[in-house]
Design a protein around this motif. Structure first.
Motif, PDB file in Angstrom:
ATOM      1  N   PRO A   2      -9.382   5.372   2.910  1.00 50.28           N
ATOM      2  CA  PRO A   2      -8.031   6.261   2.862  1.00 50.28           C
ATOM      3  C   PRO A   2      -7.421   6.422   1.394  1.00 50.28           C
ATOM      4  O   PRO A   2      -7.962   5.692   0.346  1.00 50.28           O
ATOM      5  CB  PRO A   2      -6.953   5.217   3.684  1.00 50.28           C
ATOM      6  CG  PRO A   2      -7.951   4.058   4.042  1.00 50.28           C
ATOM      7  CD  PRO A   2      -9.088   4.147   3.416  1.00 50.28           C
ATOM      8  N   THR A   3      -6.665   7.456   1.216  1.00 45.43           N
ATOM      9  CA  THR A   3      -6.108   7.776  -0.097  1.00 45.43           C
ATOM     10  C   THR A   3      -5.452   6.911  -0.851  1.00 45.43           C
ATOM     11  O   THR A   3      -5.354   6.633  -1.797  1.00 45.43           O
ATOM     12  CB  THR A   3      -5.594   9.252  -0.028  1.00 45.43           C
ATOM     13  OG1 THR A   3      -6.316  10.174   0.865  1.00 45.43           O
ATOM     14  CG2 THR A   3      -5.322   9.995  -1.238  1.00 45.43           C
ATOM     15  N   GLU A   4      -4.695   6.173   0.150  1.00 41.87           N
ATOM     16  CA  GLU A   4      -3.598   5.244  -0.221  1.00 41.87           C
ATOM     17  C   GLU A   4      -4.319   3.941  -1.175  1.00 41.87           C
ATOM     18  O   GLU A   4      -3.915   3.427  -2.030  1.00 41.87           O
ATOM     19  CB  GLU A   4      -2.748   4.638   0.652  1.00 41.87           C
ATOM     20  CG  GLU A   4      -1.670   5.643   1.338  1.00 41.87           C
ATOM     21  CD  GLU A   4      -2.193   6.194   2.697  1.00 41.87           C
ATOM     22  OE1 GLU A   4      -3.158   5.571   3.411  1.00 41.87           O
ATOM     23  OE2 GLU A   4      -1.933   7.562   3.070  1.00 41.87           O
ATOM     24  N   GLN A   5      -5.292   3.796  -0.464  1.00 39.99           N
ATOM     25  CA  GLN A   5      -6.226   2.687  -0.925  1.00 39.99           C
ATOM     26  C   GLN A   5      -6.900   2.984  -2.282  1.00 39.99           C
ATOM     27  O   GLN A   5      -6.800   2.189  -3.190  1.00 39.99           O
ATOM     28  CB  GLN A   5      -7.294   2.194   0.210  1.00 39.99           C
ATOM     29  CG  GLN A   5      -7.901   0.906  -0.092  1.00 39.99           C
ATOM     30  CD  GLN A   5      -8.805   0.603   1.027  1.00 39.99           C
ATOM     31  OE1 GLN A   5      -8.958   1.247   2.154  1.00 39.99           O
ATOM     32  NE2 GLN A   5      -9.555  -0.682   0.987  1.00 39.99           N
ATOM     33  N   ILE A   6      -7.149   4.124  -2.381  1.00 38.09           N
ATOM     34  CA  ILE A   6      -7.791   4.607  -3.686  1.00 38.09           C
ATOM     35  C   ILE A   6      -6.644   4.517  -4.750  1.00 38.09           C
ATOM     36  O   ILE A   6      -6.797   3.942  -5.885  1.00 38.09           O
ATOM     37  CB  ILE A   6      -8.421   6.105  -3.616  1.00 38.09           C
ATOM     38  CG1 ILE A   6      -9.613   5.852  -2.530  1.00 38.09           C
ATOM     39  CG2 ILE A   6      -8.817   6.655  -4.837  1.00 38.09           C
ATOM     40  CD1 ILE A   6     -10.087   7.293  -2.261  1.00 38.09           C
ATOM     41  N   ILE A   7      -5.500   5.015  -4.525  1.00 39.14           N
ATOM     42  CA  ILE A   7      -4.545   5.062  -5.253  1.00 39.14           C
ATOM     43  C   ILE A   7      -3.930   3.664  -5.655  1.00 39.14           C
ATOM     44  O   ILE A   7      -3.778   3.381  -6.829  1.00 39.14           O
ATOM     45  CB  ILE A   7      -3.145   5.930  -4.732  1.00 39.14           C
ATOM     46  CG1 ILE A   7      -3.516   7.244  -4.647  1.00 39.14           C
ATOM     47  CG2 ILE A   7      -2.035   5.764  -5.591  1.00 39.14           C
ATOM     48  CD1 ILE A   7      -2.506   8.113  -3.492  1.00 39.14           C
TER      49      ILE A   7
END
Length: 43
Positions: A2-7
Motif C-alpha cells: 500500500p502507498t501509505e506503507q511506502i510513505i
C-alpha cells in the motif's frame, strides 16, 4: 504494498538519515574541540 506503507517507510528512512547526520556533526565538534585542546589545529 500500500502507498501509505511506502510513505511511512520513506519518512522513517529520512528521519534515520537525519539522526545519523546529527550524531556525526556532534561527534565532529567533539573531535575538533579535543584537537584544539591538544594544540593541533589541523582539519
Amino acid at each position: 504494498m500500500p502507498t501509505e506503507q511506502i510513505i511511512l517507510m520513506a519518512l522513517f528512512g529520512i528521519a534515520l538519515i537525519a539522526w545519523g547526520i546529527r550524531q556525526d556533526m556532534k561527534n565532529h565538534k567533539k573531535e575538533k574541540a579535543a584537537r584544539q585542546a591538544q594544540g593541533d589545529n589541523r582539519v
